[in-house]
Design a protein around this motif. Structure first.
Motif, mmCIF file in Angstrom:
data_model
loop_
_atom_site.group_PDB
_atom_site.id
_atom_site.type_symbol
_atom_site.label_atom_id
_atom_site.label_comp_id
_atom_site.label_asym_id
_atom_site.label_seq_id
_atom_site.Cartn_x
_atom_site.Cartn_y
_atom_site.Cartn_z
ATOM 1 N N VAL A 237 0.854 -1.205 0.000
ATOM 2 C CA VAL A 237 0.000 0.000 0.000
ATOM 3 C C VAL A 237 0.886 1.250 0.000
ATOM 4 C CG1 VAL A 237 -1.778 1.285 1.275
ATOM 5 C CG2 VAL A 237 -1.871 -1.221 1.187
ATOM 6 N N TYR A 240 2.386 1.808 -3.418
ATOM 7 C CA TYR A 240 1.357 2.347 -4.306
ATOM 8 C C TYR A 240 1.156 3.841 -4.020
ATOM 9 C CZ TYR A 240 -3.093 2.627 -6.855
ATOM 10 O OH TYR A 240 -4.100 2.972 -7.729
ATOM 11 N N THR A 244 1.828 6.764 -6.830
ATOM 12 C CA THR A 244 0.606 7.306 -7.455
ATOM 13 C C THR A 244 0.039 8.507 -6.702
ATOM 14 O OG1 THR A 244 -0.894 5.950 -6.165
ATOM 15 C CG2 THR A 244 -0.070 4.960 -8.211
ATOM 16 N N PRO A 248 -4.499 2.666 -2.721
ATOM 17 C CA PRO A 248 -5.036 1.701 -3.685
ATOM 18 C C PRO A 248 -6.497 1.354 -3.412
ATOM 19 C CG PRO A 248 -3.500 0.612 -2.165
ATOM 20 C CD PRO A 248 -3.420 2.088 -1.893
ATOM 21 N N PRO A 265 -5.772 -3.650 -7.294
ATOM 22 C CA PRO A 265 -5.449 -2.227 -7.496
ATOM 23 C C PRO A 265 -5.570 -1.829 -8.965
ATOM 24 C CG PRO A 265 -3.435 -3.509 -7.222
ATOM 25 C CD PRO A 265 -4.571 -4.470 -7.033
ATOM 26 N N PHE A 267 -4.176 0.784 -11.947
ATOM 27 C CA PHE A 267 -2.993 1.593 -12.233
ATOM 28 C C PHE A 267 -3.301 2.579 -13.337
ATOM 29 C CE2 PHE A 267 -1.343 -2.382 -10.485
ATOM 30 C CZ PHE A 267 -0.604 -1.878 -9.432
ATOM 31 N N GLN A 276 4.409 -1.948 -11.205
ATOM 32 C CA GLN A 276 3.073 -2.545 -11.052
ATOM 33 C C GLN A 276 3.201 -3.995 -10.590
ATOM 34 O OE1 GLN A 276 0.435 -1.989 -14.405
ATOM 35 N NE2 GLN A 276 1.315 -0.005 -14.907
#
Ligand SMILES: Nc1ncnc2c1ncn2[C@@H]1O[C@H](COP(=O)(O)OP(=O)(O)OP(=O)(O)O)[C@@H](O)[C@H]1O
Length: 384
Positions: A237, A240, A244, A248, A265, A267, A276
């Protein structure tokens, strides 16, 4: 209580703390650098006299070339008994068990009286990872960190978590808010308030700890869980969130979180397939299917980090010591590159990036801590 009365009480309490710290060799500044449910964290200075008597403090601060520390004052008189008797001792013993690693915040010493317990901690002056992600996102006009920076930070985080697990400690509350950065941009894992001894390998825990957004699905399903595997989920998490600028799976209700988790998740274009792949490898529904720390450290997305200019050790992970960039079981260290590590000073008021769907501080990347009490009814308690 009227605001003026409250303020007077707070002032009196603060002055008491100043005296108590001075009696123990620390000069407490009025600058509050953080607060928790039952604690306040202040900037402080260690006196020369104290440094002469505390070897942990002296050796570490000499290397840092300053005398500043963070003092966490816990009001044990006001906190629930369970917190003072169970969680605070666990936090202290976990910090003692994990002493000393470059990427884990150090506990230099503690002192206490009938009203308060003081934790003298290594100072991590640049705020937490969440603030950093938001600041950099705003700066770049694009959510998340550059993959290169995320890789360097993950490398250090994996190193810290490996050290904890090898010391028999599971953190159980890994999240961006509990990952601090020091003045050199070096990552420091903190807040061991929910940490526990992992005990025997494969032994299972049952307490729900941490924050829903970072919590492994087996815990959300109230199953017995392996603490190390649950920490691995949280790492996924965090990665991610780093790349980003979003979480997620973002839901307050555990059952709705589980629905999102099962879907997996999503993307956005632009994220490398290798990154990823690593995130998917960590965010596996089945705990045993998750990548282990060694696999994370040797994942092809991570390998450039072995050459990255940063200070970290992963020597405790079998198989990593043979990687390029290693000598005597240590990752070769050079000072962090100031242009890429942390470009912006900590700015608590930094605006969240103006991107639709983005979860900045104001848009929900900051996750409330959730415990059994708060799962049932959103409440204030922190105890599990
Ligand atoms: N060593 C440190 N250096 C700098 N800031 C710190 C340090 N330790 C804690 N802080 C700041 O103080 C805040 C609260 O500290 P911490 O998370 O340890 O307390 P807590 O009582 O466990 O909080 P919570 O109830 O949110 O879990 C942190 O979010 C961080 O901003």
């Amino acid at each position: 209580m009227k605001a003026a009365g409250r303020q007077k009480l707070d002032q009196r309490a603060f002055l008491e703390q100043v005296h108590e710290c001075r009696d123990n060799g620390y000069l407490l500044s009025p600058r509050k650098i953080g607060s928790g449910a039952f604690s306040k964290v202040y900037l402080a200075c260690a006196t020369q006299e104290r440094m002469r008597h505390n070897s942990k403090l002296a050796s570490d601060l000499q290397g840092k070339r300053h005398t500043m520390v963070a003092i966490k004052t816990v009001s044990t008189a006001e906190a629930p008994v369970e917190f003072s008797r169970k969680f605070l001792p666990r936090e202290i013993s976990s910090l003692n068990a994990t002493y000393k690693h470059l990427n884990v915040v150090q506990l230099y010493e503690t002192f206490a009286n009938s009203r308060r317990t003081y934790l003298v901690l290594e100072l991590a002056a640049r705020g937490d990872l969440l603030e950093h992600i938001n600041t950099v996102s705003a700066h770049r006009h694009c959510p998340g960190l550059e993959e290169e920076e995320a890789r360097r930070l993950l490398w250090q985080l994996v190193s810290a978590v490996a050290h904890c697990h090898n010391s028999g400690i599971v953190h159980r509350d890994l999240k961006c808010e509990n990952i601090l950065l020091d003045d050199r941009g070096c990552l420091k894992l903190s807040d061991f308030g929910f940490a526990n001894r992992s005990g025997l390998k494969n032994s299972l825990l049952s307490t729900f700890c941490g924050s829903v957004a970072y919590t492994a699905p087996e815990i959300l399903m109230s199953k017995k869980y392996n603490g190390e595997q649950a920490d691995l989920w949280s790492l996924g998490v965090i990665l991610y969130a780093m790349v980003t600028g979003r979480l997620p799976f973002k839901e307050c209700q555990p059952h709705r979180m589980l629905y999102l988790i099962r879907r997996g998740p999503t993307f956005w274009p632009g994220l490398s397939p290798e990154c990823q792949d690593l995130i998917r490898g960590l965010l596996q529904l089945r705990p045993r299917a998750r990548l282990g720390l060694q696999q994370v450290a040797t994942h092809h997305w991570m390998l450039p980090a072995a050459h990255a200019p940063f200070c970290s050790t992963l020597s405790t992970i079998p198989g990593v010591a043979g990687l390029p960039g290693w000598a005597d079981g240590r990752l070769l260290s050079t000072p962090p590159d100031p242009s890429t590590v942390i470009r912006c000073r900590k700015t608590r008021e930094a605006p969240a990036p103006n991107v639709p769907g983005q979860c900045g501080a104001q848009r929900g990347l900051r996750s409330p801590k959730v415990t059994p009490a708060t799962v049932a009814t959103p409440a204030t308690g922190h105890l599990s």
